[in-house]
Motif scaffolding. Structure first.
Motif, short mmCIF file in Angstrom:
data_model
loop_
_atom_site.label_atom_id
_atom_site.label_comp_id
_atom_site.label_asym_id
_atom_site.label_seq_id
_atom_site.Cartn_x
_atom_site.Cartn_y
_atom_site.Cartn_z
N LEU A 1 0.81 -1.22 0.00
CA LEU A 1 0.00 0.00 0.00
C LEU A 1 0.85 1.27 0.00
N ALA A 2 2.06 1.19 0.52
CA ALA A 2 2.92 2.37 0.67
C ALA A 2 3.14 3.16 -0.62
N PRO A 3 3.32 2.52 -1.78
CA PRO A 3 3.56 3.30 -3.00
C PRO A 3 2.40 4.22 -3.40
N TYR A 4 1.22 3.98 -2.89
CA TYR A 4 0.06 4.82 -3.22
C TYR A 4 -0.05 6.06 -2.32
N VAL A 5 0.60 6.04 -1.19
CA VAL A 5 0.48 7.12 -0.21
C VAL A 5 1.08 8.41 -0.77
N GLY A 6 0.34 9.51 -0.61
CA GLY A 6 0.81 10.81 -1.07
C GLY A 6 -0.33 11.69 -1.52
N GLN B 1 2.69 8.27 -10.79
CA GLN B 1 1.39 8.35 -11.44
C GLN B 1 0.51 7.15 -11.09
N ILE B 2 -0.79 7.45 -10.92
CA ILE B 2 -1.79 6.39 -10.74
C ILE B 2 -2.92 6.64 -11.73
N SER B 3 -3.52 5.55 -12.17
CA SER B 3 -4.67 5.63 -13.05
C SER B 3 -5.93 5.44 -12.22
N TRP B 4 -6.97 6.22 -12.51
CA TRP B 4 -8.21 6.28 -11.75
C TRP B 4 -9.36 5.74 -12.59
N GLU B 5 -10.18 4.91 -11.99
CA GLU B 5 -11.45 4.52 -12.59
C GLU B 5 -12.51 4.55 -11.49
N TYR B 6 -13.60 5.25 -11.77
CA TYR B 6 -14.68 5.38 -10.79
C TYR B 6 -15.97 4.86 -11.41
N ARG B 7 -16.57 3.87 -10.74
CA ARG B 7 -17.82 3.28 -11.20
C ARG B 7 -18.91 3.58 -10.17
N SER C 1 -4.46 -6.67 -7.85
CA SER C 1 -3.19 -7.23 -8.30
C SER C 1 -2.09 -6.48 -7.57
N GLN C 2 -0.86 -6.77 -7.89
CA GLN C 2 0.25 -6.10 -7.20
C GLN C 2 0.21 -4.59 -7.43
N ASN C 3 -0.30 -4.15 -8.59
CA ASN C 3 -0.32 -2.73 -8.92
C ASN C 3 -1.72 -2.13 -8.96
N ILE D 1 -14.01 2.47 -6.70
CA ILE D 1 -12.93 3.21 -7.34
C ILE D 1 -11.77 2.22 -7.49
N TYR D 2 -11.15 2.23 -8.66
CA TYR D 2 -10.00 1.37 -8.93
C TYR D 2 -8.79 2.25 -9.20
N LEU D 3 -7.74 2.03 -8.44
CA LEU D 3 -6.48 2.75 -8.66
C LEU D 3 -5.45 1.75 -9.15
N THR D 4 -4.74 2.13 -10.20
CA THR D 4 -3.67 1.29 -10.73
C THR D 4 -2.39 2.10 -10.72
#
Length: 189
Positions: free
Chosen positions: A48-53, A151-157, A122-124, A142-145
């Motif tokens: 989870l740490a790589p997403y923090v910020g 950079q992260i990619s966002w998808e919101y359903r 998945s891992q990412n 919400i899906y974050l990749t």
């Protein structure tokens, strides 16, 4: 004396067994149906740490700022059980092109509006649940990749329905301010 020793030993063994069973630690990829009551779904591999910020993106003339933190031991009640999960928690700020704040969950601490991770896809990639805004409008997933380190990619359903319109006062802002899109790129600040 031997009887007292055996009773003490038996009680000690039972106590140790009870403690180890009730505090089971599981990896983030554990499916909900495999999580026992009072378990801890732990971020053992620091995934989870790589997403923090703090991340920013622009969409539809609005600037969206995500404040992503990690919360250890977040209590979760789902599927008639309670357990603890290490989770990403998102607070956000949405401003229009003139800088007017449309919605702010970071500074207002609105407890009824929340976004937190529920599983690793998945891992990412991580899946988050969104409560929706007023009257729960827009609740969904919400899906974050993770694309790279910045950079992260966002998808919101979203699910746009009002779950309980009897509790939604007339004149309540029921706009969805988060970007309802797929593949929106947020950049770490």
């Amino acid at each position: 004396m031997k009887i007292a020793y055996r009773k003490t030993l038996t009680v000690l063994i039972l106590l140790i067994s009870f403690i180890s069973c009730s505090a089971q630690t599981l990896p983030l990829y554990t499916a909900l149906e495999n999580i026992p009551n009072n378990a801890h779904v732990k971020d053992t591999n620091n995934e989870l740490a790589p997403y923090v910020g703090t991340y920013k993106a622009n969409y539809g003339g609005n600037e969206i700022i995500l404040f992503i933190t990690k919360e250890d031991n977040k209590l979760e009640s789902r599927a008639k059980k309670q357990f603890y999960r290490d989770a990403l928690v998102i607070k956000y700020l949405v401003k229009n092109s003139s800088g007017t704040i449309l919605q702010d969950t970071k500074n207002n601490n609105i407890p009824k509006i929340y976004i937190y991770s529920t599983k690793m896809k998945s891992q990412n990639s991580v899946v988050l649940i969104y409560s929706g805004t007023n009257c729960r409008v827009g609740w969904g997933d919400i899906y974050l990749t993770k694309i790279n380190s910045t950079q992260i990619s966002w998808e919101y359903r979203p699910n746009d329905i009002i779950l309980d319109d009897t509790k939604c006062p007339q004149g309540t802002d029921i706009n969805i301010y988060l970007p309802e899109t797929k593949d929106l790129i947020f950049t770490k600040q």
